[in-house]
Design an enzyme around this catalytic site. Structure first.
Site, PDB file in Angstrom:
ATOM      1  N   GLU A  26       0.506  -0.733   0.027  1.00 43.21           N
ATOM      2  CA  GLU A  26      -0.105   0.013   0.362  1.00 43.21           C
ATOM      3  C   GLU A  26       0.966   1.057   0.031  1.00 43.21           C
ATOM      4  OE1 GLU A  26      -2.693   1.131  -0.433  1.00 43.21           O
ATOM      5  OE2 GLU A  26      -4.047   0.193   0.251  1.00 43.21           O
ATOM      6  N   ARG A 106      -7.749  -0.582  13.115  1.00 40.68           N
ATOM      7  CA  ARG A 106      -6.710  -0.180  12.360  1.00 40.68           C
ATOM      8  C   ARG A 106      -6.346   1.077  12.391  1.00 40.68           C
ATOM      9  NH1 ARG A 106      -5.300  -1.190   7.103  1.00 40.68           N
ATOM     10  NH2 ARG A 106      -6.077  -3.540   6.635  1.00 40.68           N
ATOM     11  N   ASN A 108      -5.300   3.085   8.573  1.00 40.38           N
ATOM     12  CA  ASN A 108      -4.938   2.589   7.088  1.00 40.38           C
ATOM     13  C   ASN A 108      -4.820   3.852   6.326  1.00 40.38           C
ATOM     14  OD1 ASN A 108      -6.057   0.217   5.294  1.00 40.38           O
ATOM     15  ND2 ASN A 108      -6.529   1.194   4.066  1.00 40.38           N
ATOM     16  N   GLU A 127     -14.428  -4.255   9.098  1.00 42.98           N
ATOM     17  CA  GLU A 127     -14.922  -3.766   8.066  1.00 42.98           C
ATOM     18  C   GLU A 127     -16.078  -3.200   8.271  1.00 42.98           C
ATOM     19  OE1 GLU A 127     -14.214  -4.877   3.739  1.00 42.98           O
ATOM     20  OE2 GLU A 127     -11.834  -5.773   4.478  1.00 42.98           O
ATOM     21  N   ASN A 154      -9.786   4.727   2.735  1.00 43.26           N
ATOM     22  CA  ASN A 154      -8.474   4.779   1.830  1.00 43.26           C
ATOM     23  C   ASN A 154      -8.239   6.197   1.138  1.00 43.26           C
ATOM     24  OD1 ASN A 154      -7.114   2.563   0.673  1.00 43.26           O
ATOM     25  ND2 ASN A 154      -9.679   1.341   1.162  1.00 43.26           N
ATOM     26  N   ASP A 204      -9.562   2.087  -4.240  1.00 46.86           N
ATOM     27  CA  ASP A 204      -8.585   2.023  -3.266  1.00 46.86           C
ATOM     28  C   ASP A 204      -8.245   3.470  -3.378  1.00 46.86           C
ATOM     29  OD1 ASP A 204      -6.726   0.977  -1.202  1.00 46.86           O
ATOM     30  OD2 ASP A 204      -7.305  -1.086  -1.928  1.00 46.86           O
TER      31      ASP A 204
END
Length: 293
Positions: A26, A106, A108, A127, A154, A204
């Site tokens: 990522e 968490r 992102n 999620e 995101n 994303d």
């Protein structure tokens, strides 16, 4: 590059920058101060660097899942970690800027705005809708929750003039756009820029180029797409791996598009799943601010 012209063209000339097996690669970010590309493997707690001029790579382990890494204005890095925002000093020493442990949640993706603030996203591991947030963090550690009803926070990015902010909450399948108020950076007027159609994957990570167009990676879509500021699909880069996670311009002229990928959840992953890919001369990026902390 084949099909790299304007209109709904298709660009296919990707190359492998770093062959890897990241579970959840990522957050590619170009660091102009070092001439290196930063990227992460969230689930394996790794911060990677890649120098395209020499091919040199480094890997640093973090103590918990890391959602994003960005350069700091004074050197070092800022990390969006499971339990908050951490700082790596140039000498490698670590300290917390803001710590807030939320069970089941968490970090992102994250991005740095024109004013040097960090906009950091969170999500629940399951999620669950509404379990994530988007927050604005200043250099002194002040945290302001901007959005508090997010599933999977995101891609975040700004237009070249800083007047618009683009944002993805992945399950919505939308790229949204906000107006940015000066001088405090408040966002208002949320509306869709584009919606990813059924069967084409989920939006994303994203980046914005010098023409104000938005490039978005498609999870389970095997592609990166470019949308104009009017929301029109302008270009498609098909890739051999289904789980495309994020993209960013890098290299000395900010003309190469770096693309991260993932292999998590795939029963028979493609050999390049989890690698860092690059499309040379894909366009022209804009310099990204460093975190003012």
């Amino acid at each position: 590059m084949t099909g790299a012209g304007r209109g709904t063209g298709t660009a296919t000339a990707y190359e492998v920058a770093v062959r890897a097996e990241a579970a959840l690669g990522e957050g590619p970010t170009w660091d102009p101060a070092t001439g290196r590309l930063l990227w992460i493997d969230i689930l394996n707690c790794r911060v990677h660097t890649y120098d395209p001029a020499t091919g040199r790579r480094t890997v640093r382990r973090t103590e918990q899942h890391v959602g994003a890494v960005k350069p700091r204005a004074g050197g070092g890095l800022v990390l969006n970690l499971r339990d908050g925002i951490g700082l790596l000093d140039p000498d490698g020493a670590f300290r917390w800027l803001h710590r807030e442990t939320v069970p089941g949640r968490r970090a992102n993706d994250a991005a740095v705005a024109h004013d040097g603030t960090l906009w950091a996203g969170t999500m629940r591991y399951d999620e669950a809708p509404g379990g994530g947030t988007l927050s604005r963090i200043t250099g002194d550690g002040t945290v302001t929750t901007v959005l508090d009803d997010v599933a999977v926070s995101n891609g975040t990015g700004w237009s070249p003039d800083g007047r618009l902010m683009y944002y993805v909450d992945t399950p919505t399948r939308r790229i949204d756009v906000f107006d940015v108020a000066a001088p405090d950076g408040r966002i208002t007027g949320r509306r869709p820029l584009a919606t990813i159609e059924d069967g084409a994957g989920f939006p994303d990570g994203l980046c914005v180029d010098a023409e104000g167009c938005v490039w978005v990676a498609l999870w389970d879509g095997g592609a990166v797409r470019r949308y104009t500021p009017a929301g029109d699909l302008d270009r498609v880069i098909p890739l051999p791996v289904p789980r495309v996670t994020a993209c960013a311009f890098g290299g000395p002229g900010l003309s190469d598009l770096y693309i991260t990928t993932a292999r998590v959840g795939l029963t028979a992953p493609h050999p390049l799943a989890g690698s860092l890919l690059v499309v040379p001369d894909a366009g022209r990026g804009v310099p990204q601010p460093a975190f003012a902390g």
